[in-house]
Structures are given as structure tokens and as C-alpha cells.
Design a protein around this motif. Sequence first.
Motif, PDB file in Angstrom:
ATOM      1  N   LEU A 219       0.737  -1.088  -0.121  1.00 46.92           N
ATOM      2  CA  LEU A 219       0.239   0.026   0.061  1.00 46.92           C
ATOM      3  C   LEU A 219       0.680   1.276   0.026  1.00 46.92           C
ATOM      4  CD1 LEU A 219      -2.707   1.605   0.308  1.00 46.92           C
ATOM      5  CD2 LEU A 219      -2.418   1.287   2.656  1.00 46.92           C
ATOM      6  N   PHE A 220       0.694   1.988  -0.814  1.00 47.97           N
ATOM      7  CA  PHE A 220       1.410   3.432  -0.960  1.00 47.97           C
ATOM      8  C   PHE A 220       0.394   4.627  -0.594  1.00 47.97           C
ATOM      9  CE2 PHE A 220       3.467   0.877  -4.270  1.00 47.97           C
ATOM     10  CZ  PHE A 220       4.867   1.065  -3.697  1.00 47.97           C
ATOM     11  N   LEU A 221       0.729   5.346   0.068  1.00 47.10           N
ATOM     12  CA  LEU A 221       0.063   6.661   0.732  1.00 47.10           C
ATOM     13  C   LEU A 221       0.785   7.594   0.527  1.00 47.10           C
ATOM     14  CD1 LEU A 221      -1.448   4.968   4.118  1.00 47.10           C
ATOM     15  CD2 LEU A 221      -2.727   5.395   1.953  1.00 47.10           C
ATOM     16  N   SER A 222       0.353   8.376  -0.484  1.00 49.23           N
ATOM     17  CA  SER A 222       1.218   9.657  -0.808  1.00 49.23           C
ATOM     18  C   SER A 222       0.358  11.006  -0.423  1.00 49.23           C
ATOM     19  CB  SER A 222       1.518   9.773  -2.221  1.00 49.23           C
ATOM     20  OG  SER A 222       2.310  10.959  -2.497  1.00 49.23           O
ATOM     21  N   GLY A 223       0.863  11.744   0.363  1.00 50.95           N
ATOM     22  CA  GLY A 223       0.136  12.989   0.853  1.00 50.95           C
ATOM     23  C   GLY A 223       0.880  14.451   0.669  1.00 50.95           C
ATOM     24  N   SER A 224       2.393  14.168   0.394  1.00 52.45           N
ATOM     25  CA  SER A 224       3.394  15.309   0.188  1.00 52.45           C
ATOM     26  C   SER A 224       2.874  15.936  -1.070  1.00 52.45           C
ATOM     27  CB  SER A 224       4.664  14.850   0.090  1.00 52.45           C
ATOM     28  OG  SER A 224       5.506  15.759  -0.254  1.00 52.45           O
ATOM     29  N   CYS A 225       3.267  17.229  -0.938  1.00 53.30           N
ATOM     30  CA  CYS A 225       3.061  18.172  -2.291  1.00 53.30           C
ATOM     31  C   CYS A 225       4.349  18.502  -2.772  1.00 53.30           C
ATOM     32  CB  CYS A 225       1.969  19.065  -2.171  1.00 53.30           C
ATOM     33  SG  CYS A 225       0.275  18.678  -1.722  1.00 53.30           S
ATOM     34  N   SER A 226       5.533  18.030  -2.358  1.00 49.67           N
ATOM     35  CA  SER A 226       6.647  18.377  -2.866  1.00 49.67           C
ATOM     36  C   SER A 226       6.985  18.201  -4.338  1.00 49.67           C
ATOM     37  CB  SER A 226       7.880  17.868  -1.764  1.00 49.67           C
ATOM     38  OG  SER A 226       8.139  16.317  -2.293  1.00 49.67           O
ATOM     39  N   GLN A 227       7.832  18.797  -4.765  1.00 51.90           N
ATOM     40  CA  GLN A 227       8.306  18.476  -6.245  1.00 51.90           C
ATOM     41  C   GLN A 227       8.706  17.190  -6.471  1.00 51.90           C
ATOM     42  OE1 GLN A 227      10.737  21.438  -8.057  1.00 51.90           O
ATOM     43  NE2 GLN A 227       9.183  23.121  -7.933  1.00 51.90           N
ATOM     44  N   MET A 228       9.543  16.571  -5.660  1.00 49.69           N
ATOM     45  CA  MET A 228       9.896  15.275  -5.748  1.00 49.69           C
ATOM     46  C   MET A 228       9.143  14.201  -5.766  1.00 49.69           C
ATOM     47  SD  MET A 228      12.629  13.490  -6.489  1.00 49.69           S
ATOM     48  CE  MET A 228      13.823  14.240  -6.789  1.00 49.69           C
ATOM     49  N   THR A 229       8.025  14.429  -4.736  1.00 46.86           N
ATOM     50  CA  THR A 229       7.124  13.599  -4.343  1.00 46.86           C
ATOM     51  C   THR A 229       6.179  13.501  -5.630  1.00 46.86           C
ATOM     52  OG1 THR A 229       7.010  13.476  -2.247  1.00 46.86           O
ATOM     53  CG2 THR A 229       5.166  12.654  -3.176  1.00 46.86           C
TER      54      THR A 229
END
Length: 421
Positions: free
Chosen positions: A256-266
Motif C-alpha cells: 500500500l502506497f499513501l502519498s500526501g506530500s505536495c513536494s516537487q520530488m514526490t
Amino acid sequence: MEGCITMLGCIADDFTGASDAASFLKAAGFGPILFNGIPKKADWHRFKADALVIALKTRTMPKEKAVEQILEAAGWLKEQGVKQFYFKYCSTFDSTPEGNIGPCADALMKFCGAEYTILCPALPVNRRQVTAGHLYVDGKPLHESAMKDHPLTPMWDSYIPALMKGQSNYPCHILTKTALDDRKEFARQMERWKEESSFFYLVPDYETEEDGRRIAECLGEEKLLTGGSGLLAHLSPRNGKQEADVQEGKVEGKTLFLSGSCSQMTLKQVEKYRSVGGKVIEVLPEELFDGRKAEQDYIKDLEENTDDSCMFCSSAHPAAVKKAQEMGKEEVAERLENLFAALAFRAAEKGYQKIITAGGETSGAVMRGLGFSSFRIGQSVAPGVPILIPVTRPDLRLVLKSGNFGEEDFFEKAKELCSDG
């Protein structure tokens, strides 16, 4: 000789920062145990640990509360026999006048009985460097880097003494490479600064790993150190290599991947995951608000997923983030964090054995949802991003990264390093 200590106690202002610190301590030869919050009991003694890392969530909370929690954590560490303390914060600092780095560091100096400490956010391996008091990210001054658009702590200056002026009660002094190399001149400067103020900070030049070694040689045994994770790589345990007993076997279950970051790299990492056929389920704040999609709907998506991995993603570009925050910055964050916590909890129940997150707030929410309190440290997926193994669930593998960490193939690499076969 690099700095040597008997027992190190590290306090981090968020969970990804704590795992970052723990990974660098392990690489330096320590045997770290990571705690999610201040432990209710001393349950680390059965492991071969000589470094204790406590993850708090003080980065953006009101400063009075942050100081209270920092001192409580320091008190617990002192009870465990810790002789030296490390306050770990983000390598991109916190430029807001309301930031908590200054108040917490001020309080820790008094707690430790230290007349001075260092401010050392640099992390050269991740392209964060300090020159003449200015913090650079990817070769740009902090306030000109992508961090100027950070949704919680937008950056407005790169000069660390200026940033601390709005946060701390004490002065900052620049410590150049030349001063560190000339020990007599360094000693003279220190005596002058001690006469001028009861407490003060040193901001050393830190552009390369050699600079980190130089700082550790000169200041590595002080009662209190503060900074990012970079300097931890140059501290050494007194009794040689003391790695905690960790079984790093891989696991078979779903990811399970959970992505909440709004950084350019993410954002780049999410697009790379899409490009190789990864399944992405978009999490849109406006749908949570207007009732088009409820938390239970996303959990159903998780339960019905037949792929070996899937990603729930609320990461967005700055313009979209600003629009979402118009619904209420704190409420948006709370709803998203509650959703990610619920998804992580349900995934662990349903046989997902690898949970990989992007973003400090997202990672903190996942830890709250899972409820684990202590972790052993496995190998690193990227500098500052280790595989975490819950002490009470050794069948699980967790990878929780700060937004800007890792290369573009981070998600695929993390899955591979955790996966059996």
C-alpha cells in the motif's frame, strides 16, 4: 577523532524526521530503537540499543505545547541514562516567526545545562548545505527553492540567524571552516561569545561530508546538538559497533502506497509510479467535503483491490493545494490524515505487509492509525529513509519518507527492497 558518546537520545519533531535520524545513526554504527511518541515504559532494554530516538509531532503545533512535549521527552530520555541529546528537525529548517525550532532549542539548552549549541540543518547527501549562515537547497537559497511554496511552513529567508531572531531569545554566531580549523582562534571566539551572552548558538559551515567530520571532531561531544540528520553520520558510539538485533527478511504480502506530500520530488515519484503501470486512486479533498466520496468508500477501494499494490494519492501541485485549503486549511489536513490512518489500519488487517508513505504529516497519520510504539531499523531505501520493522509486528515492513527525499523511482525501489522474491 570523531565524537564518541555512551548513550545518545534523539528527539525529532515529526515521525519521518525520526526515522531519518535513526537510519543515519544505524549507518554510523549505533543500534537505534525508534519510539513513536514518549514511551509509557522502558521496553528497549532487551535490544542491543545505544541510541534512543523519539518521534514527536511538534513541528507545527503551538509553541508552548511543543516545548512542553520536547521537555517531557528529554526527561524520559534522561531517566534512561542518556548523557547527550540531539534535537532533530527538518534539513530545510522552518522559516516562520511562529516556528518551534527556536523555542524548543532554547528550552533544551536550559534543560541540559548547556551554554551553547549548534544549529546544523545541513544534509549534503540530499543537497542541503550551509555556507556563511545561509541554507541552500539544490544550490538555491532556501527561500528561492521549491520550499518557498511549502503548504505548512513556507520559506521566506535563507539566513539562519535571521530565521532564529523571530523564534529564539538568544544570539547566533557564524562558525566558518577557518575558525574550526584554527583551534586557538576558535577558543578565543568562544570565550568572547560566552562573555557577551549566557546562551548562544553556533551556525557552522557545512557543505561537504568532510565539514561534518570537522564539526563532529570539534563539537561532537557537547551535551546538546541540534540539526538535521547529516551530523549524526559523523558521531560514533563509544563502545564500537552496537547495532540493535534486527531481522531484515523480506515479506510477500501486498503493498500500500499513501502519498500526501505536495513536494516537487514526490510529485515526480508519483508520476514515475504511474508511468510503470502502478494503480493510483486519487484522493480529492473536495469530494470528501461535499460528500461525493466518504472515508468508507476509499476503504472499499482498498479491500477490492486485486493488484499486488495500489496507491492512494492526495499529492497535488501548489495551485491545487491552495484551492483545497480555501475549504479550511486545518480541516483539509485533518480529514486527509484521518483517511490515511484508516487506510493503513485496514491494510494491516487485510494482509498488506508493506506500507510506504510520502510526507511527514501523512506518515504521522499512518503511525497513529497503526498504533505501533517502537521499531527496529532495517536497511535504507534512500538516505534518511529506512525500512521500519514494528517490534510487535515483525511481519510488516514500513517505509515513511519526508516529501523531498528519494529519487524518482523511490516507490518501486521501496517495494522491491521490502518484497520477497
